[in-house]
Design an enzyme around this catalytic site. Structure first.
Site, PDB file in Angstrom:
ATOM      1  N   ASN A   1      10.602  -6.769  -2.885  1.00  0.00           N
ATOM      2  CA  ASN A   1      10.693  -5.571  -1.966  1.00  0.00           C
ATOM      3  C   ASN A   1      10.308  -4.418  -2.558  1.00  0.00           C
ATOM      4  O   ASN A   1      10.636  -4.273  -3.862  1.00  0.00           O
ATOM      5  CB  ASN A   1      12.204  -5.673  -1.415  1.00  0.00           C
ATOM      6  CG  ASN A   1      13.260  -5.898  -2.359  1.00  0.00           C
ATOM      7  OD1 ASN A   1      13.112  -6.531  -3.469  1.00  0.00           O
ATOM      8  ND2 ASN A   1      14.479  -5.430  -2.074  1.00  0.00           N
TER       9      ASN A   1
ATOM     10  N   GLU B   1      11.077  -0.571  -1.928  1.00  0.00           N
ATOM     11  CA  GLU B   1      12.034   0.511  -1.237  1.00  0.00           C
ATOM     12  C   GLU B   1      11.736   1.842  -1.261  1.00  0.00           C
ATOM     13  O   GLU B   1      10.652   2.067  -2.172  1.00  0.00           O
ATOM     14  CB  GLU B   1      13.520   0.492  -1.376  1.00  0.00           C
ATOM     15  CG  GLU B   1      14.100  -1.175  -1.279  1.00  0.00           C
ATOM     16  CD  GLU B   1      15.570  -1.016  -1.555  1.00  0.00           C
ATOM     17  OE1 GLU B   1      16.244  -0.435  -1.949  1.00  0.00           O
ATOM     18  OE2 GLU B   1      16.257  -1.968  -1.037  1.00  0.00           O
TER      19      GLU B   1
ATOM     20  N   GLU C   1       8.612 -10.641   1.630  1.00  0.00           N
ATOM     21  CA  GLU C   1       7.715 -11.539   2.312  1.00  0.00           C
ATOM     22  C   GLU C   1       6.660 -10.736   2.845  1.00  0.00           C
ATOM     23  O   GLU C   1       5.517 -11.355   2.736  1.00  0.00           O
ATOM     24  CB  GLU C   1       8.643 -12.043   3.398  1.00  0.00           C
ATOM     25  CG  GLU C   1       9.855 -12.974   2.873  1.00  0.00           C
ATOM     26  CD  GLU C   1      11.166 -12.041   2.869  1.00  0.00           C
ATOM     27  OE1 GLU C   1      10.957 -10.858   2.334  1.00  0.00           O
ATOM     28  OE2 GLU C   1      12.134 -12.592   3.497  1.00  0.00           O
TER      29      GLU C   1
ATOM     30  N   CYS D   1      14.367 -11.423   7.190  1.00  0.00           N
ATOM     31  CA  CYS D   1      14.615 -10.824   8.303  1.00  0.00           C
ATOM     32  C   CYS D   1      13.684 -10.852   9.555  1.00  0.00           C
ATOM     33  O   CYS D   1      12.776 -11.695   9.287  1.00  0.00           O
ATOM     34  CB  CYS D   1      14.739  -8.926   7.742  1.00  0.00           C
ATOM     35  SG  CYS D   1      12.926  -8.418   7.760  1.00  0.00           S
TER      36      CYS D   1
ATOM     37  N   CYS E   1      10.052  -9.921   9.248  1.00  0.00           N
ATOM     38  CA  CYS E   1       9.283 -10.958   8.184  1.00  0.00           C
ATOM     39  C   CYS E   1       9.080 -12.052   8.989  1.00  0.00           C
ATOM     40  O   CYS E   1       8.028 -12.772   9.107  1.00  0.00           O
ATOM     41  CB  CYS E   1       9.947 -10.949   6.958  1.00  0.00           C
ATOM     42  SG  CYS E   1       9.915  -9.740   5.941  1.00  0.00           S
TER      43      CYS E   1
END
Ligand code: THU
Length: 148
Positions: A45, A47, A58, A94, A97
């Site tokens: 990830n 951010e 992902e 999530c 994804c």
């Protein structure tokens, strides 16, 4: 897929997690995406101070793979948990994804939710995203695209 291949994929996701850039959530996620031809693309990830541009592990892996020409995927391993600690439980992807998976993968695509390289929960994309909307929903009966 053999067990040792799944372990290798989980190990790659855990390693990719070490690169997570997550100064806001402090929740680090890694992913490793296996192509049918054996190639593996990893992601973490990433951010943003503006929050909305943040990208999940992902999708980082899918974007790397697709931008290199890969289209045919067998499995993905995902490992997530509080930054600075080893993951202790499965981290499910999530909804965004899951939608990206529906774009490129079939119902049997394997999703390994790993907390150790030898411990994961395996689910299929069909289980994760039942009745999902995908490219097939835009096709008309004659095989042409609805939007053309
Ligand atoms: N995140 C992922 O990278 N993948 C998931 O499957 C769940 C959530 C990220 C997004 C955000 O950077 C952080 O984890 C907390 O939501």
């Amino acid at each position: 897929m053999e067990r040792c291949q799944k372990e290798e994929l989980c190990r790659a996701a855990l390693r990719a997690r070490e690169n997570a850039y997550c100064p806001y959530s402090h929740f680090a996620v890694g992913a490793a995406l296996l192509c049918r031809d054996g190639r593996v693309y990893t992601g973490c990830n990433v951010e943003s101070a503006a929050y909305a541009p943040s990208v999940c592990a992902e999708r980082t892996a899918f974007c790397k793979a697709v931008s290199e020409g890969a289209r045919d995927f067998a499995a993905i391993a995902i490992a997530g948990g509080p930054q600075g600690e080893a993951p202790r439980e499965a981290c499910p992807p999530c909804g965004v994804c899951r939608q990206v998976m529906l774009e490129f993968c079939g119902p049997d695509f394997a999703v390994l939710l790993a907390w150790e390289e030898t411990a994961w929960k395996e689910v299929s994309l069909q289980e994760l995203a039942p009745m999902g909307f995908g490219p097939g929903n835009l096709e008309k009966e004659d095989g042409s695209r609805a939007y053309v």
